[in-house]
Design a protein around this motif. Structure first.
Motif, PDB file in Angstrom:
ATOM      1  N   HIS A  86      -1.444  11.181  -5.866  1.00 51.09           N
ATOM      2  CA  HIS A  86      -1.641  10.206  -4.611  1.00 51.09           C
ATOM      3  C   HIS A  86      -2.778  10.498  -3.891  1.00 51.09           C
ATOM      4  O   HIS A  86      -3.273  11.748  -3.762  1.00 51.09           O
ATOM      5  CB  HIS A  86      -0.544  10.591  -3.715  1.00 51.09           C
ATOM      6  CG  HIS A  86      -0.519   9.818  -2.325  1.00 51.09           C
ATOM      7  ND1 HIS A  86      -0.868   8.731  -1.927  1.00 51.09           N
ATOM      8  CD2 HIS A  86      -0.716  10.533  -1.253  1.00 51.09           C
ATOM      9  CE1 HIS A  86      -1.052   8.414  -0.887  1.00 51.09           C
ATOM     10  NE2 HIS A  86      -0.849   9.441  -0.279  1.00 51.09           N
ATOM     11  N   HIS A  88      -4.418  10.776  -0.926  1.00 47.63           N
ATOM     12  CA  HIS A  88      -4.013  10.903   0.632  1.00 47.63           C
ATOM     13  C   HIS A  88      -5.010  10.365   1.728  1.00 47.63           C
ATOM     14  O   HIS A  88      -6.225  10.981   1.670  1.00 47.63           O
ATOM     15  CB  HIS A  88      -3.532  12.204   1.101  1.00 47.63           C
ATOM     16  CG  HIS A  88      -2.920  12.284   2.246  1.00 47.63           C
ATOM     17  ND1 HIS A  88      -1.771  12.744   2.343  1.00 47.63           N
ATOM     18  CD2 HIS A  88      -3.590  12.614   3.340  1.00 47.63           C
ATOM     19  CE1 HIS A  88      -1.430  13.098   3.706  1.00 47.63           C
ATOM     20  NE2 HIS A  88      -2.615  12.737   4.314  1.00 47.63           N
ATOM     21  N   HIS A 130      -3.072  14.563  -3.995  1.00 42.43           N
ATOM     22  CA  HIS A 130      -2.051  15.696  -4.557  1.00 42.43           C
ATOM     23  C   HIS A 130      -1.096  15.014  -5.407  1.00 42.43           C
ATOM     24  O   HIS A 130      -0.801  13.802  -5.342  1.00 42.43           O
ATOM     25  CB  HIS A 130      -1.518  16.411  -3.234  1.00 42.43           C
ATOM     26  CG  HIS A 130      -0.898  15.250  -2.385  1.00 42.43           C
ATOM     27  ND1 HIS A 130       0.264  15.012  -2.710  1.00 42.43           N
ATOM     28  CD2 HIS A 130      -1.170  14.882  -1.063  1.00 42.43           C
ATOM     29  CE1 HIS A 130       0.755  14.115  -1.687  1.00 42.43           C
ATOM     30  NE2 HIS A 130      -0.411  14.182  -0.707  1.00 42.43           N
ATOM     31  N   HIS A 132       2.409  13.618  -6.273  1.00 40.88           N
ATOM     32  CA  HIS A 132       3.545  13.093  -5.604  1.00 40.88           C
ATOM     33  C   HIS A 132       4.776  12.601  -6.496  1.00 40.88           C
ATOM     34  O   HIS A 132       5.509  11.403  -6.545  1.00 40.88           O
ATOM     35  CB  HIS A 132       2.997  11.728  -4.859  1.00 40.88           C
ATOM     36  CG  HIS A 132       3.573  11.449  -3.594  1.00 40.88           C
ATOM     37  ND1 HIS A 132       4.903  10.917  -3.315  1.00 40.88           N
ATOM     38  CD2 HIS A 132       2.895  11.328  -2.393  1.00 40.88           C
ATOM     39  CE1 HIS A 132       5.098  10.996  -2.208  1.00 40.88           C
ATOM     40  NE2 HIS A 132       3.979  11.097  -1.486  1.00 40.88           N
ATOM     41  N   HIS A 475       3.646  11.086   7.703  1.00 42.95           N
ATOM     42  CA  HIS A 475       2.403  10.300   6.827  1.00 42.95           C
ATOM     43  C   HIS A 475       2.657   9.261   6.635  1.00 42.95           C
ATOM     44  O   HIS A 475       3.936   9.034   5.834  1.00 42.95           O
ATOM     45  CB  HIS A 475       1.975  11.410   5.828  1.00 42.95           C
ATOM     46  CG  HIS A 475       0.994  10.853   4.882  1.00 42.95           C
ATOM     47  ND1 HIS A 475      -0.279  10.377   5.152  1.00 42.95           N
ATOM     48  CD2 HIS A 475       0.855  10.388   3.563  1.00 42.95           C
ATOM     49  CE1 HIS A 475      -1.070   9.819   4.536  1.00 42.95           C
ATOM     50  NE2 HIS A 475      -0.233   9.738   3.443  1.00 42.95           N
ATOM     51  N   HIS A 477       1.335   5.943   4.312  1.00 44.68           N
ATOM     52  CA  HIS A 477       0.687   5.444   3.145  1.00 44.68           C
ATOM     53  C   HIS A 477       0.206   3.938   3.256  1.00 44.68           C
ATOM     54  O   HIS A 477       0.825   3.162   4.073  1.00 44.68           O
ATOM     55  CB  HIS A 477       1.492   5.342   1.640  1.00 44.68           C
ATOM     56  CG  HIS A 477       2.009   6.615   1.041  1.00 44.68           C
ATOM     57  ND1 HIS A 477       1.748   7.071  -0.063  1.00 44.68           N
ATOM     58  CD2 HIS A 477       2.319   7.682   1.954  1.00 44.68           C
ATOM     59  CE1 HIS A 477       2.022   8.248  -0.611  1.00 44.68           C
ATOM     60  NE2 HIS A 477       2.397   8.840   0.785  1.00 44.68           N
ATOM     61  N   HIS A 533       6.831   9.461   5.265  1.00 46.23           N
ATOM     62  CA  HIS A 533       7.600  10.205   5.087  1.00 46.23           C
ATOM     63  C   HIS A 533       6.872  11.759   5.845  1.00 46.23           C
ATOM     64  O   HIS A 533       5.924  11.896   6.160  1.00 46.23           O
ATOM     65  CB  HIS A 533       7.781  10.676   3.591  1.00 46.23           C
ATOM     66  CG  HIS A 533       6.646  10.946   2.819  1.00 46.23           C
ATOM     67  ND1 HIS A 533       6.045  12.337   2.880  1.00 46.23           N
ATOM     68  CD2 HIS A 533       5.719  10.294   2.354  1.00 46.23           C
ATOM     69  CE1 HIS A 533       5.019  12.380   2.063  1.00 46.23           C
ATOM     70  NE2 HIS A 533       4.611  11.202   1.726  1.00 46.23           N
ATOM     71  N   HIS A 535       5.519  15.305   5.772  1.00 51.35           N
ATOM     72  CA  HIS A 535       4.727  15.605   4.612  1.00 51.35           C
ATOM     73  C   HIS A 535       5.202  17.114   4.335  1.00 51.35           C
ATOM     74  O   HIS A 535       4.377  17.739   3.406  1.00 51.35           O
ATOM     75  CB  HIS A 535       3.435  15.684   5.267  1.00 51.35           C
ATOM     76  CG  HIS A 535       2.140  15.449   4.177  1.00 51.35           C
ATOM     77  ND1 HIS A 535       1.636  16.529   3.539  1.00 51.35           N
ATOM     78  CD2 HIS A 535       2.008  14.356   3.301  1.00 51.35           C
ATOM     79  CE1 HIS A 535       0.927  16.146   2.364  1.00 51.35           C
ATOM     80  NE2 HIS A 535       1.022  14.857   2.505  1.00 51.35           N
TER      81      HIS A 535
HETATM   82 CU1  C2O Z   1       0.026  13.407   1.233  1.00 56.43          CU
HETATM   83 CU2  C2O Z   1       3.189  10.702   0.431  1.00 56.43          CU
HETATM   84  O1  C2O Z   1       1.696  12.379   0.810  1.00 56.43           O
END
Ligand code: C2O
Ligand code: CU
Length: 578
Positions: A86, A88, A130, A132, A475, A477, A533, A535
């Protein structure tokens, strides 16, 4: 000259021409090959299995310019498990399938397979990437992603040079062992991290501070080539440095300080903020910052940079490195001990720092009104004897078919079709442990119309048993949201009058403090399916998240490689196409 070489020359000239044309438009294609694998490393001077990329831990730093398109061919070199990455903080405008979230935006990439992530980076700033899937972030699957302004454009602050610090936490138990413990009855909690890492380097049981106190500890002598030797920040006197800081910790909330030096915060999560000066700063998992450091102290000394745990009772030594004024050797020890991390439970101090973050003038302002408001109550619960985190009493368990495909192709039995609750009982007592600790598991979706303006009120509460309330960095997305405010206790009617509608900072991560609420606003203007969600990775694993879907019918052609599992996989084999 032979025909062949002439032809080659011709191609070469063409490429140069094409290259310059692309440059003048601003967007360049950048190509990367990422091989994800397990590796044996000594990140904290002890040997561990970590996840790395191309033989590196942390993974390679991606550096691009606004408008560039990144092409990252990710090959899964793990032996027995899937993987995804992902990006981020990158909003994935028009490419929701490249968000890299297993079971949400795509099927996990199988061992031996390669998946191409292709997306545009449209905003300058400090980001990271990172894993996921499962707890692969805790296993070490992460790296930095930095987006520079296009050539010729200047940041709204001056600096001579820069450093990049990616912060993380390390356990001596494997992420698999942690995962099993979290999914067991009774719960086996992961505990506090053994070591804090700065750019993947830390010193277990041999903190540099120990060396400060007792220089005879033999294991604390570094020649510099060791995998755990701290990365030293070499600076010249009377210059300004930009330090980029991002936290990809699995659990720890951190505080960073540099002895004798002030930090001026200028960027948060890829958005400019009104600059403010501090002695130390809090960094929650999922957040990124840029700070300016003026090297105006005695240049005949070196200074400590420390990170320490806040927000939970710490049981982890500080992570340390040295700010070295280049006129003297980096091995000269600072003459005073490292900065003391502020008390872990001084939440007033944490709030004071967080509330200093306000948007820089010129930042887009939030819409004055929202179309709908949802309340998300954060509680710890039990589901069939398992310990879980739940949102409005529903603990998220991801379905086998990724949402993006199942929603787009209207595969109705792929997940719970009833949307999860948009609020919680009015009489819920957030100051005590739940009267009925039982929750349910679910995988329903909050559906938003295109361009709907949504307010989210994150409501914190008391933990499952005993008295206490934890910090959670949430966090989102696919978006930046405006942080409209933080409040104490339960959100009540009238609290919206206190919303900050003029200087609300844009962020992608916002924390909820113990027994408090945090109000966010965002515009559902990015068709796709987006995770929202906590983190903290073990919390997410225990169900602390929700799924937002926005105008999925407007999503463009989804690459097949994201659909080849579950019910969308079945659809592909049955139809051969879609
Ligand atoms: Cu850095 Cu869903 O996360
Ligand atoms: Cu959490």
């Amino acid at each position: 000259m032979s025909k062949a070489t002439m032809g080659l020359k011709f191609v070469f000239v063409w490429c140069m021409l094409l290259g310059s044309i692309q440059l003048s438009v601003g967007g360049r294609e950048r190509h990367y090959k990422f091989d994800v694998e397990y590796m044996i490393r000594t990140p904290d001077c002890l040997e561990h299995v970590v996840m790395g990329i191309n033989g590196q831990f942390p993974g390679p730093t991606i550096r691009a310019q606004v408008g560039d398109t990144l092409n990252i061919a990710l090959t899964n070199k793990l032996f027995t498990e899937g993987t995804v990455i992902h990006w981020h903080g990158i909003r994935q405008l028009e490419t929701p399938w490249a968000d890299g979230t297993a079971a949400i935006s795509q099927c996990a990439i199988n061992p031996g397979e390669t998946f191409l992530y292709r997306f545009t980076v449209d905003k300058p700033g400090t980001y990271f990437y990172h894993g996921h899937y499962g707890m692969q972030r805790a296993a070490g699957l992460y790296g930095s992603l930095i987006v520079d302004l296009p050539k010729g454009q200047k940041e709204p602050f001056y600096y001579d040079s820069e450093f990049n610090l990616l912060l993380s936490d390390l356990w001596h138990t494997s992420s698999h062992e942690q995962e099993v413990g979290l999914s067991s009855i009774p719960l086996k909690w992961i505990g506090e991290p053994q070591t804090l890492l700065i750019n993947g380097r830390g010193q277990f049981n041999c903190s540099l501070a120990a060396k400060f106190i007792n220089t005879t500890l033999p294991q604390c002598h570094f020649r510099g080539g060791e995998q755990c030797a701290p990365q030293i920040l070499h600076v010249e006197p009377n210059k300004t440095y930009r330090i980029r800081i991002a936290s990809t910790t699995s659990l720890a909330s951190l505080n960073l300080a540099i002895s004798n030096h002030k930090l001026v915060v200028v960027e948060a999560d890829g958005n400019y903020v009104t600059p403010f000066e501090v002695d130390d700063m809090d960094i929650y998992s999922g957040e990124s910052y840029s700070v300016l450091l003026r090297t105006d102290q005695d240049p005949k000394k070196n200074y400590w940079l420390s990170i320490g745990v806040r927000g939970r009772k710490p049981n982890t030594p500080q992570g340390l490195t040295i700010l070295n004024y280049v006129n003297i050797s980096a091995s000269v020890f600072p003459t005073s001990p490292p900065p003391i991390t502020p008390l872990w439970n001084d939440f007033e101090r944490s709030k004071a720092f967080t509330k200093k973050i306000i948007a820089k003038m010129g930042t887009p302002q939030p819409p004055k009104f929202s179309d709908r408001r949802i309340f998300l109550l954060n509680t710890q619960n039990r589901v069939y004897g398992f310990t879980k985190w739940a949102i409005n009493n529903v603990s998220l368990t991801l379905p086998p078919t990724p949402y993006l495909g199942s929603i787009k192709f209207k595969i109705n039995n792929a997940f719970d079709q009833t949307p999860p609750p948009v609020t919680f009982p009015q009489d819920y007592d957030i100051f005590n442990s739940p009267v009925n600790p039982n929750a349910t598991i679910g995988n329903g979706v909050y559906m938003f119309h295109h361009n709907e303006v949504v307010d989210v009120i994150l409501q914190n509460a008391n933990q499952l048993s005993g008295i206490g309330s934890e910090i959670h960095p949430w966090h989102l997305h696919g978006h930046d949201f405006w942080v409209l405010g933080y409040g104490e206790g339960k959100f009540k009617r009238g609290d919206e009058k206190k919303f900050n509608l003029t200087h609300a900072p844009l962020r992608n991560t916002a924390v909820i403090f113990p027994y408090g609420w945090t109000a966010l606003r965002f515009k559902a203007d990015n068709p796709g399916v987006w995770a929202f969600h906590c983190h903290i990775e073990p919390h997410l694993h225990m169900g602390m998240g929700v799924i937002f879907a926005e105008a999925v019918h407007k999503v463009g052609r989804i690459p097949k490689g994201t659909l080849n599992c579950g019910l969308t996989g079945k659809m592909l084999t049955e139809n051969g196409h879609y």
